[in-house]
Design a protein around this motif. Structure first.
Motif, PDB file in Angstrom:
ATOM      1  N   ARG A  35       0.820  -1.356   0.238  1.00 43.84           N
ATOM      2  CA  ARG A  35       0.083  -0.023   0.275  1.00 43.84           C
ATOM      3  C   ARG A  35       0.839   1.353  -0.056  1.00 43.84           C
ATOM      4  NH1 ARG A  35      -2.077   0.930   5.530  1.00 43.84           N
ATOM      5  NH2 ARG A  35      -3.423  -1.014   5.124  1.00 43.84           N
ATOM      6  N   ASN A  36       2.061   1.371   0.550  1.00 47.29           N
ATOM      7  CA  ASN A  36       3.017   2.337   0.705  1.00 47.29           C
ATOM      8  C   ASN A  36       2.883   3.643   1.799  1.00 47.29           C
ATOM      9  OD1 ASN A  36       5.760   3.384   0.528  1.00 47.29           O
ATOM     10  ND2 ASN A  36       4.942   4.543  -1.788  1.00 47.29           N
ATOM     11  N   ARG A  37       2.095   3.070   2.981  1.00 54.22           N
ATOM     12  CA  ARG A  37       1.420   3.878   3.667  1.00 54.22           C
ATOM     13  C   ARG A  37       0.903   3.485   4.704  1.00 54.22           C
ATOM     14  NH1 ARG A  37      -3.450   4.276   0.764  1.00 54.22           N
ATOM     15  NH2 ARG A  37      -5.045   4.658   2.277  1.00 54.22           N
ATOM     16  N   LEU A  38       0.953   4.110   6.114  1.00 58.85           N
ATOM     17  CA  LEU A  38       0.558   3.865   7.179  1.00 58.85           C
ATOM     18  C   LEU A  38      -0.193   4.268   7.911  1.00 58.85           C
ATOM     19  CD1 LEU A  38       3.783   3.349   9.246  1.00 58.85           C
ATOM     20  CD2 LEU A  38       2.342   1.515   8.873  1.00 58.85           C
ATOM     21  N   ILE A  39      -1.587   3.437   7.950  1.00 61.13           N
ATOM     22  CA  ILE A  39      -3.395   4.370   8.371  1.00 61.13           C
ATOM     23  C   ILE A  39      -3.035   4.069   9.821  1.00 61.13           C
ATOM     24  CG2 ILE A  39      -5.502   4.573   8.603  1.00 61.13           C
ATOM     25  CD1 ILE A  39      -5.038   2.988   5.756  1.00 61.13           C
ATOM     26  N   VAL A  40      -2.948   5.651  10.967  1.00 64.10           N
ATOM     27  CA  VAL A  40      -1.995   5.560  12.593  1.00 64.10           C
ATOM     28  C   VAL A  40      -3.948   5.910  12.834  1.00 64.10           C
ATOM     29  CG1 VAL A  40      -1.149   6.277  14.523  1.00 64.10           C
ATOM     30  CG2 VAL A  40      -0.521   5.076  11.468  1.00 64.10           C
ATOM     31  N   ALA A  41      -4.540   5.581  14.180  1.00 65.81           N
ATOM     32  CA  ALA A  41      -5.128   6.383  14.355  1.00 65.81           C
ATOM     33  C   ALA A  41      -4.365   8.028  16.248  1.00 65.81           C
ATOM     34  CB  ALA A  41      -6.205   5.808  14.976  1.00 65.81           C
ATOM     35  N   VAL A  42      -4.738   8.167  15.640  1.00 66.18           N
ATOM     36  CA  VAL A  42      -4.039   9.697  16.559  1.00 66.18           C
ATOM     37  C   VAL A  42      -4.884  10.115  17.334  1.00 66.18           C
ATOM     38  CG1 VAL A  42      -1.953   9.632  15.881  1.00 66.18           C
ATOM     39  CG2 VAL A  42      -3.633  11.309  14.965  1.00 66.18           C
ATOM     40  N   LEU A  69       7.727   6.278  12.612  1.00 66.65           N
ATOM     41  CA  LEU A  69       7.809   5.045  11.842  1.00 66.65           C
ATOM     42  C   LEU A  69       7.686   4.735  10.556  1.00 66.65           C
ATOM     43  CD1 LEU A  69       5.319   3.066  15.054  1.00 66.65           C
ATOM     44  CD2 LEU A  69       7.192   2.448  13.870  1.00 66.65           C
ATOM     45  N   ALA A  70       6.735   5.361  10.115  1.00 66.44           N
ATOM     46  CA  ALA A  70       6.543   5.537   8.275  1.00 66.44           C
ATOM     47  C   ALA A  70       7.805   5.497   7.808  1.00 66.44           C
ATOM     48  CB  ALA A  70       5.644   6.643   8.511  1.00 66.44           C
ATOM     49  N   GLN A  71       8.713   6.300   8.421  1.00 67.85           N
ATOM     50  CA  GLN A  71      10.314   6.861   7.859  1.00 67.85           C
ATOM     51  C   GLN A  71      10.707   5.120   7.767  1.00 67.85           C
ATOM     52  OE1 GLN A  71      12.293   9.191   6.243  1.00 67.85           O
ATOM     53  NE2 GLN A  71      13.706   7.148   5.801  1.00 67.85           N
ATOM     54  N   ARG A  76       9.657   6.833   4.243  1.00 66.78           N
ATOM     55  CA  ARG A  76       9.178   8.583   3.812  1.00 66.78           C
ATOM     56  C   ARG A  76       8.462   8.658   5.319  1.00 66.78           C
ATOM     57  NH1 ARG A  76       5.692   9.310   0.361  1.00 66.78           N
ATOM     58  NH2 ARG A  76       5.035   7.160   0.523  1.00 66.78           N
ATOM     59  N   PRO A  77       8.640   9.560   5.962  1.00 74.08           N
ATOM     60  CA  PRO A  77       8.281   9.889   6.841  1.00 74.08           C
ATOM     61  C   PRO A  77       6.560  10.434   6.701  1.00 74.08           C
ATOM     62  CG  PRO A  77       9.930  12.089   6.833  1.00 74.08           C
ATOM     63  CD  PRO A  77      10.001  10.388   5.719  1.00 74.08           C
ATOM     64  N   ARG A 232       4.220  -6.465  14.575  1.00 80.33           N
ATOM     65  CA  ARG A 232       4.301  -5.665  16.114  1.00 80.33           C
ATOM     66  C   ARG A 232       5.372  -5.793  16.406  1.00 80.33           C
ATOM     67  NH1 ARG A 232       4.108  -8.478  20.789  1.00 80.33           N
ATOM     68  NH2 ARG A 232       3.134 -10.073  19.129  1.00 80.33           N
ATOM     69  N   ARG A 233       6.317  -7.296  15.699  1.00 79.39           N
ATOM     70  CA  ARG A 233       7.509  -7.318  16.071  1.00 79.39           C
ATOM     71  C   ARG A 233       8.755  -6.037  15.813  1.00 79.39           C
ATOM     72  NH1 ARG A 233       5.819 -12.888  15.100  1.00 79.39           N
ATOM     73  NH2 ARG A 233       7.008 -12.100  12.941  1.00 79.39           N
ATOM     74  N   ARG A 234       8.849  -5.660  14.751  1.00 79.63           N
ATOM     75  CA  ARG A 234       9.390  -4.631  13.817  1.00 79.63           C
ATOM     76  C   ARG A 234       9.581  -3.622  14.883  1.00 79.63           C
ATOM     77  NH1 ARG A 234      14.022  -2.711  12.391  1.00 79.63           N
ATOM     78  NH2 ARG A 234      13.648  -1.877  10.314  1.00 79.63           N
ATOM     79  N   VAL A 235       8.187  -3.279  15.156  1.00 83.40           N
ATOM     80  CA  VAL A 235       7.427  -1.927  15.888  1.00 83.40           C
ATOM     81  C   VAL A 235       8.531  -1.574  17.158  1.00 83.40           C
ATOM     82  CG1 VAL A 235       5.966  -0.186  17.156  1.00 83.40           C
ATOM     83  CG2 VAL A 235       5.940  -0.923  14.855  1.00 83.40           C
ATOM     84  N   ASP A 236       8.291  -2.957  17.914  1.00 76.57           N
ATOM     85  CA  ASP A 236       8.971  -3.095  19.018  1.00 76.57           C
ATOM     86  C   ASP A 236      10.778  -3.399  19.108  1.00 76.57           C
ATOM     87  OD1 ASP A 236       6.904  -3.317  20.800  1.00 76.57           O
ATOM     88  OD2 ASP A 236       6.322  -5.718  21.765  1.00 76.57           O
ATOM     89  N   GLN A 237      11.017  -3.233  17.976  1.00 80.17           N
ATOM     90  CA  GLN A 237      12.403  -3.492  17.638  1.00 80.17           C
ATOM     91  C   GLN A 237      13.026  -1.792  17.648  1.00 80.17           C
ATOM     92  OE1 GLN A 237      13.231  -5.127  13.492  1.00 80.17           O
ATOM     93  NE2 GLN A 237      15.663  -5.319  14.459  1.00 80.17           N
ATOM     94  N   LEU A 238      11.820  -1.305  16.321  1.00 79.52           N
ATOM     95  CA  LEU A 238      12.665  -0.464  16.794  1.00 79.52           C
ATOM     96  C   LEU A 238      12.254   0.751  17.817  1.00 79.52           C
ATOM     97  CD1 LEU A 238      10.855   0.425  12.869  1.00 79.52           C
ATOM     98  CD2 LEU A 238      12.910   0.708  13.746  1.00 79.52           C
ATOM     99  N   LEU A 239      11.659   0.906  18.814  1.00 82.03           N
ATOM    100  CA  LEU A 239      11.011   1.474  19.729  1.00 82.03           C
ATOM    101  C   LEU A 239      12.695   0.961  21.393  1.00 82.03           C
ATOM    102  CD1 LEU A 239       7.814   0.939  20.637  1.00 82.03           C
ATOM    103  CD2 LEU A 239       8.872   2.742  20.204  1.00 82.03           C
TER     104      LEU A 239
END
Length: 258
Positions: A35-42, A69-71, A76-77, A232-239
């Motif tokens: 899709r080449n984009r994140l969809i994020v609730a904020v 995270l998008a970057q 790309r941010p 989720r695992r990838r996001v955890d790694q980045l955090l």
């Protein structure tokens, strides 16, 4: 990997044809990359986590985390679509898979963990107290003082346990709580530190006291299930990486979070 599909009707000279394409809202990492984009609730009304500036642009600590995270995931941010949600809709946006995940001031607790999955914490929030009285410096200075708190707030139990010597008075809103302080009916107001940080930025005559009634981690919220595990695992790694590098603390400090 579970994916939902939508059917698209396409007409040609040889007749009607049905093409099936993956739902834009599937939460697996492969679909997000395609899709080449994140969809994020904020949040868009909680300074300094997620709020709009004078030009209506989203900014804040959680907005920066989403952009980084998008970057990291897509290069790309700006490869991100934000969906502003109310407190009531934060989890349903995730469980309904209308977003990939939520970064919307959600604290981790056992009841929520039964219906959604959490990342590692990116900030330790908790119940704090704000005041503009110079006489209040330590916890002992609160003895017999009156603190305002939102009616029916979950923070009430923590306040009564940690500060039994404090009198509590209810308020219907943050502005009503501020009015209780201004009128002398309360010495301070108790709420989540992340919210009180925005209060201080708007009204610098106030300050957050250097102790808390509770500590609660803020985390990113994902749908439960195998389809979101890789993401989720990838996001955890980045955090973990950003935490070890000091970036999370540096950005929290920049945004005025204690």
């Amino acid at each position: 990997m579970r994916k939902r599909f939508v059917a698209v009707l396409s007409w040609s000279w040889v007749g009607a044809q049905w093409f099936v394409s993956p739902s834009l809202f599937a939460a697996d990492l492969q679909t997000i990359v395609q899709r080449n984009r994140l969809i994020v609730a904020v949040k868009d009304n909680v300074r300094p986590l997620g709020f709009r500036d004078a030009q209506g642009r989203l900014q804040g600590f959680e907005i920066e985390i989403a952009q980084r995270l998008a970057q990291a995931l897509l290069g790309r941010p700006t490869a991100i679509e934000f969906k502003a949600v109310s407190n009531r809709d934060r989890l349903s946006a995730v469980t309904g898979e209308t977003v990939d995940f939520a970064i919307a001031r959600v604290t981790v607790n056992a009841s929520r963990a039964r219906i959604v999955a959490f990342s590692e914490p990116y900030y330790l929030d908790g119940t704090g107290i704000i005041t503009k009285s110079a006489a209040i410096q330590a916890q002992r200075d609160l003895t017999s003082q009156t603190i305002a708190v939102l009616n029916n707030a979950s923070t009430i139990a923590a306040l009564r346990y940690q500060f039994p010597q404090v009198k509590l008075i209810g308020a219907e809103s943050y502005s009503a709580g501020k009015q209780l302080i201004e009128s002398g009916q309360a010495i301070g107001f108790a709420a989540d530190v992340s919210v009180l940080a925005g209060w201080v930025q708007e009204f610098p005559e106030y300050r957050i006291l250097p102790f808390r009634a509770s500590t609660e981690p803020l985390a990113i919220v994902f749908p439960k299930g195998l389809e979101s595990d890789e993401l989720r695992r990838r996001v955890d790694q980045l955090l973990r990486q950003w935490k070890s590098e000091g970036w999370l603390q540096q950005r929290a400090t920049y945004w005025g979070l204690p």
